[in-house]
Design an enzyme around this catalytic site. Sequence first.
Site, PDB file in Angstrom:
ATOM      1  N   GLN A   1       0.878  -1.142  -0.084  1.00 44.10           N
ATOM      2  CA  GLN A   1      -0.003   0.018  -0.047  1.00 44.10           C
ATOM      3  C   GLN A   1       0.901   1.316  -0.203  1.00 44.10           C
ATOM      4  O   GLN A   1       1.562   1.524   1.066  1.00 44.10           O
ATOM      5  CB  GLN A   1      -0.858  -0.005   1.211  1.00 44.10           C
ATOM      6  CG  GLN A   1      -1.766   1.066   1.419  1.00 44.10           C
ATOM      7  CD  GLN A   1      -2.414   0.837   2.594  1.00 44.10           C
ATOM      8  OE1 GLN A   1      -2.827  -0.076   3.182  1.00 44.10           O
ATOM      9  NE2 GLN A   1      -3.163   1.915   3.196  1.00 44.10           N
TER      10      GLN A   1
ATOM     11  N   GLU B   1      -5.823   8.625  17.704  1.00 45.37           N
ATOM     12  CA  GLU B   1      -6.359   9.844  17.793  1.00 45.37           C
ATOM     13  C   GLU B   1      -7.148  10.138  16.299  1.00 45.37           C
ATOM     14  O   GLU B   1      -8.051  10.824  16.426  1.00 45.37           O
ATOM     15  CB  GLU B   1      -5.357  10.857  17.701  1.00 45.37           C
ATOM     16  CG  GLU B   1      -4.654  11.092  19.073  1.00 45.37           C
ATOM     17  CD  GLU B   1      -3.446  10.203  19.396  1.00 45.37           C
ATOM     18  OE1 GLU B   1      -3.103   9.393  18.491  1.00 45.37           O
ATOM     19  OE2 GLU B   1      -3.283   9.849  20.443  1.00 45.37           O
TER      20      GLU B   1
ATOM     21  N   SER C   1       1.111   6.454   2.737  1.00 41.89           N
ATOM     22  CA  SER C   1       1.845   7.300   3.705  1.00 41.89           C
ATOM     23  C   SER C   1       3.197   7.830   2.709  1.00 41.89           C
ATOM     24  O   SER C   1       3.812   7.110   1.985  1.00 41.89           O
ATOM     25  CB  SER C   1       2.428   6.706   4.744  1.00 41.89           C
ATOM     26  OG  SER C   1       1.257   6.273   5.401  1.00 41.89           O
TER      27      SER C   1
ATOM     28  N   GLU D   1      -9.276  -1.922   5.955  1.00 41.33           N
ATOM     29  CA  GLU D   1      -7.760  -2.144   6.485  1.00 41.33           C
ATOM     30  C   GLU D   1      -8.417  -2.064   8.160  1.00 41.33           C
ATOM     31  O   GLU D   1      -7.560  -3.177   8.762  1.00 41.33           O
ATOM     32  CB  GLU D   1      -6.772  -1.139   6.284  1.00 41.33           C
ATOM     33  CG  GLU D   1      -5.542  -1.286   7.114  1.00 41.33           C
ATOM     34  CD  GLU D   1      -4.422  -0.197   6.755  1.00 41.33           C
ATOM     35  OE1 GLU D   1      -4.757   0.792   5.936  1.00 41.33           O
ATOM     36  OE2 GLU D   1      -3.384  -0.571   7.308  1.00 41.33           O
TER      37      GLU D   1
END
Length: 729
Positions: free
Chosen positions: A475, A714, A478, A593
Amino acid sequence: MSIGFTAEHTELAASVSGLVARHAARADTRTRLDGLAAGERPPCWTVLQEQGLLTLHLPEACGGNGFGQRDLAVVLEATGHGLLPGPYLPTVLAGAVVADSGAGRGRNALLSAVAAGASATAALGIGGLSAQPRGDGYHVTGVAAGVLGAVSADHLVLGARLTGGLDSGHDEVWFTVPAHEVEVTSERGIDLTRDLGTVRVGLVVAPEHVLTGTDASCIAATAATLAAAEAAGLIRWCLESVLEYVKVREQFGKPIGSYQAIKHRCARLFITAETAAAAAWDAARAAGGDEHQRRQAASAAAVTCLPAAVDAALDAITIFGGIGFTWEHDVHLYWRRAISLRALLGPTGEWARHLGLLALEQDRDFEVHDLEVDGAVRAEIVTDFARVAALPAGQRRNELAVLGYAAPHYPRPYGRAAGPAEQLVIAREFDSAGIEQPYMSVGEWALPTILSHGNDAQRERFVGPSLSGEITWCQLFSEPGAGSDLASLATKATRIEGGWRLNGQKVWTSLAHLADWGICLARTDDSVPRHAGLSYFLVNMRAEGVDIRPLRQSTGAEEFNEVFLNDVFVPDDCLVGEPGQGWALARTTLSNERLTISTEASPSNLGLLRRHIRQGTIPIEGPDATRVLGELTAAENAVSALNLRSLLARLSGFAPDASTSLAKVATTLCTRATCAAIVDFLGPLAAYANPDSSEATWSYLNLPNYLIGGGTLEIQYNIIAERILGLPR
Ligand SMILES: Cc1cc2nc3c(=O)[nH]c(=O)nc-3n(C[C@H](O)[C@H](O)[C@H](O)COP(=O)(O)OP(=O)(O)OC[C@H]3O[C@@H](n4cnc5c(N)ncnc54)[C@H](O)[C@@H]3O)c2cc1C
């Protein structure tokens, strides 16, 4: 999701909520507090009786509806949510306790009286009562303190310690008694909406009033089950009231619900509400079944729900600010009820210890046993698996993919379009045939995106070969400058003849060094708002210009990588969806995911701990250790119950919504607590990387994988607050 999630249960909960709102409005309850404490029944009592709510869980032979504790839990959640005043909980508890015990005239008298509108209660322990055999019965004397609903009760269920003549092998005796035969003193209770009494006893209990087949721990398990359901209702009220308030209360010129600190507190309250409902549901579904399982589920519900209700109300008060601390605000009435419930049920640590011991003997069963799957379909599955099992190991995966078993919930021809029940039957067949279920790692969340948003040619090209193991995935999302804020990514895709040219750097790319293909987000348009300028590509990891450099993780393993994309050509047929649709597609990927992470993470860790304890590699000594094990078991059981509930409620397998964030957070927190406990239990052994402890300590070192991968906690709290709870962005 409330305790009841079927259509019938949702209807039942709505009708009880309506009844409570109409007949026991809080303003009216407030005018009656003195009377309620003195044992007056609220005016709604007649309606409760007329609607059959006092007896819905009792056998039909005793005037009940024969529905059992699952339905009762749905009702109790609604009555807790509405803060129904009066002795409803003690009355249905007494009914359940008596109905579960052996037959006798006293038993039937109490149940018939309740069916006719009497109120009742059951003491939650034997307190200071002692009994001596007298003829065929018992002479009982002493005092039982803190009996909820004792002042209003027409009938009581009490227990006494048996002194002298223990020939029956029992050391306690439980019996029913009409209220006029005992002396009840009203006490000031912290819960202002129902009565609390001390019961003084000096009487001879006739044999027909003695309950058989029950004891204090059995009664406590029933009480914990019912109290947990009520506590789940209290928590849900706290959540809903807080949400309503934070959307309108303004400070610093904005609704307080737009501040992240408040959002995250609301998200945590939501997780508490969901796990409490799941634990209470699990306890109710275990009632009436295997005794070990029932006690385990009831103890877990006590550990999960009772302290959580107290905390939820206190949290709510602080979110409301000063107004929450006023007498006029209802939240303290909920807090008081939660404190009272927790106190009367006994120390949470004791429940956890009890659960810790039970968990060492047996796991809680989260299998679904009554699967409604067509007989012909079942037979086909069994035949297919027999055929696959007969193949050489190396050929099985391909055959599973061809037959649709590699991902049975996918649509045909890739899967079998299997509903939840059929999926479970297939999962079991994997186990019993001893065949490993194919796991595709990143492919687990790449393929649902291709299935939902790709074109026929892409589905044809990638789905089948991935299921058979020919193609593996990574993937490429990021980047060094875009982690949580994925939409700020800078990798650029420029339109060229026949396709796109990609340039940029990706990072933390798990398994890139092994993967054949990567799902990749890149910016195709700088001129539009940033979410609208992204596109979703499938990148051949062997293509020219793909430069993969391994990164070593703190565990020592090399599982993720930096990936540099230097003028990598991606043909048009590897763009998924339209240019600019990348963000919507990425959400499908990330949601899947989280779903995968939440179903694969936690249970194995507690299983690992239990295995080490059983093997003796981790010593478990003393009450503290069993308490911790019990707390972890309660958390894990709640997560398993959450997963089971969403499985049962889900209709189709590959369209998870934002609730996957809930599962991911609950699972991750549970995994973190379990891993930390493993290290703690290991003691000095945890300081060594030796074979006895390395598996356990490694699971701790690997924890960031769950905490960060798939989006940090978060970020999940943000998703829950904004997408599920509707707080302002
Ligand atoms: C083991 C592992 C495997 C991974 N595999 C892959 C992979 O295969 N492919 C891939 O694309 N990515 C992968 N990742 C990357 C992962 O998705 C990111 O690490 C994650 O999204 C966090 O981004 P970051 O590391 O840049 O941290 P940052 O986003 O910089 O976050 C740092 C801290 O700030 C907090 N924070 C950031 N924004 C906010 C906000 N708005 N509100 C509150 N707090 C905030 C975060 O919660 C965190 O605590 C992997 C990560 C790990 C650890």
